[in-house]
Design a protein around this motif. Structure first.
Motif, PDB file in Angstrom:
ATOM      1  N   GLU A   1       0.853  -1.185   0.000  1.00  0.00           N
ATOM      2  CA  GLU A   1       0.000   0.000   0.000  1.00  0.00           C
ATOM      3  C   GLU A   1       0.889   1.234   0.000  1.00  0.00           C
ATOM      4  O   GLU A   1       1.681   1.434   0.918  1.00  0.00           O
ATOM      5  N   VAL A   2       0.768   2.028  -1.040  1.00  0.00           N
ATOM      6  CA  VAL A   2       1.536   3.276  -1.153  1.00  0.00           C
ATOM      7  C   VAL A   2       0.623   4.420  -0.711  1.00  0.00           C
ATOM      8  O   VAL A   2      -0.512   4.545  -1.193  1.00  0.00           O
ATOM      9  N   GLN A   3       1.126   5.251   0.189  1.00  0.00           N
ATOM     10  CA  GLN A   3       0.308   6.306   0.764  1.00  0.00           C
ATOM     11  C   GLN A   3       1.022   7.650   0.664  1.00  0.00           C
ATOM     12  O   GLN A   3       2.224   7.748   0.938  1.00  0.00           O
ATOM     13  N   VAL A   4       0.269   8.667   0.266  1.00  0.00           N
ATOM     14  CA  VAL A   4       0.808  10.016   0.136  1.00  0.00           C
ATOM     15  C   VAL A   4      -0.110  10.983   0.860  1.00  0.00           C
ATOM     16  O   VAL A   4      -1.318  11.025   0.597  1.00  0.00           O
ATOM     17  N   ALA A   5       0.461  11.748   1.778  1.00  0.00           N
ATOM     18  CA  ALA A   5      -0.270  12.819   2.449  1.00  0.00           C
ATOM     19  C   ALA A   5       0.284  14.144   1.954  1.00  0.00           C
ATOM     20  O   ALA A   5       1.504  14.347   1.943  1.00  0.00           O
ATOM     21  N   VAL A   6      -0.598  15.042   1.532  1.00  0.00           N
ATOM     22  CA  VAL A   6      -0.193  16.313   0.929  1.00  0.00           C
ATOM     23  C   VAL A   6      -0.850  17.467   1.679  1.00  0.00           C
ATOM     24  O   VAL A   6      -2.003  17.369   2.109  1.00  0.00           O
ATOM     25  N   ARG A   7      -0.105  18.559   1.825  1.00  0.00           N
ATOM     26  CA  ARG A   7      -0.647  19.799   2.366  1.00  0.00           C
ATOM     27  C   ARG A   7      -0.188  20.959   1.500  1.00  0.00           C
ATOM     28  O   ARG A   7       0.948  20.985   1.043  1.00  0.00           O
ATOM     29  N   GLY A   8      -1.074  21.934   1.261  1.00  0.00           N
ATOM     30  CA  GLY A   8      -0.666  23.170   0.612  1.00  0.00           C
ATOM     31  C   GLY A   8      -0.861  23.247  -0.885  1.00  0.00           C
ATOM     32  O   GLY A   8      -0.298  24.137  -1.522  1.00  0.00           O
TER      33      GLY A   8
END
Length: 330
Positions: free
Chosen positions: A262-269
């Motif tokens: 499972e590849v997970q990406v959290a992004v802000r901005g």
């Protein structure tokens, strides 16, 4: 630190952490408009933890930079080696050291210059490979270079991304599978190439290092433990999780034993932006971010399906806001 002619190679920093830095910067000591003092003030205001001095074909001047270093701000000595057939960055060279720029592809002497940087413990970066001016196109072989500057901010005008960067990113992205297969892949980095007011830190490289010192920062850039941000307003967390509990981050290798990842990406901005996942099969997944710019996106794969996974985050107009080096799956 205020009495040093050259900046120290170590800062106190925050221990093991993500550090933001701009490794392509020019002052009034070459063809920039800002003094070293002005650059340091603006770098810190832009949220940077480190920067590199990269004057054209000259060393950082004694007394110009040493007093600007601090416990929470590292200054790395470097040079932009400006040759007739391409520019490259020599990062982490010794105080007063100058790398000869009087060479070109046809004389076959590039390896001598790269070896000089490596003997000093430094890093060799192929700079702005598709810059739109004479000598800006990078004509040398990448063999012997450690990193490719796929995102350069100088010629982007009022936008942080342009067609030259798009070409450099595509070229680097296409080469990853073959380079990983031979065990000699070159990480991507991004720098502002600051010459004028308002450019520093747009973009910059975000590096995970155990300490804020020249050796650690350059080692992790070389290893690909880094990603590129348009500004300090953008944040990305990129991980891959295997069912057996093992986790890998950007630039790392995850052993999967054939199971799903499972590849997970959290992004802000990045308001209303998009997140895309790229492998040796090209772009394989895309998802939208909400209007507030913060979101988490997941995607599943296996090592049999994907040799690596890397991430691009783009604004609604298609401009890149962030991109990562790959996580390698085996």
């Amino acid at each position: 630190m205020s009495n040093l002619s050259f900046p120290p190679t170590r800062a106190v920093g925050r221990g093991a952490a993500w550090y933001r830095g701009d490794c392509h910067v020019h002052s009034v000591h070459s063809d920039g408009e800002l003094t070293p003092d002005e650059l340091a003030v603006r770098a810190r205001a832009a949220g940077l933890d480190f920067m590199a001095t990269t004057e054209h074909n000259s060393a950082a001047q004694s007394g110009a930079w040493g007093h600007l270093a601090a416990d929470d701000f590292l200054i790395i000595l470097g040079e932009e080696v400006t040759t007739p057939t391409g520019h490259w960055l020599a990062l982490g060279i010794k105080p007063g050291e100058v790398i000869d720029w009087n060479h070109r592809v046809r004389d076959g002497s590039i390896n001598q210059r790269l070896d000089q940087v490596h003997r000093a413990g430094g890093l060799c970066v192929a700079a702005h490979p598709h810059a739109p001016y004479p000598s800006g196109d990078f004509m040398f072989s990448l063999r012997g270079f450690d990193v490719v500057e796929v995102w350069n901010g100088l010629w982007t005008s009022d936008r942080p991304w342009n067609a030259d960067n798009e070409a450099a990113l595509a070229e680097w992205g296409r080469s990853l599978a073959a380079d990983l297969h031979t065990g000699s892949w070159r990480p991507a980095m991004g720098n502002s190439d600051t010459h004028l007011e308002g450019q520093i830190g747009i973009p910059h490289t975000v590096v995970f290092a155990e300490e804020l010192n020249t050796e650690a920062i350059l080692a992790e850039i070389r290893a690909g433990r880094s990603w590129i941000a348009e500004s300090a307003d953008v944040d990305v967390t990129f991980t891959a999780h295997h069912a057996d509990g093992h986790v890998a981050g950007v630039g790392e290798q995850l052993t999967t034993s054939g199971g799903r990842v499972e590849v997970q990406v959290a992004v802000r901005g990045v308001p209303a932006g998009t997140v895309s996942f790229h492998t040796d099969g090209g772009k394989v997944h895309r998802a939208s971010l909400p209007g507030n710019g913060a979101g988490v996106v997941q995607w599943d794969t296996t090592a049999e399906e994907s040799m690596f996974v890397r991430i691009e985050v783009r604004h609604p107009n298609g401009d890149v806001a962030a991109l990562t080096n790959p996580i390698i799956l085996v």
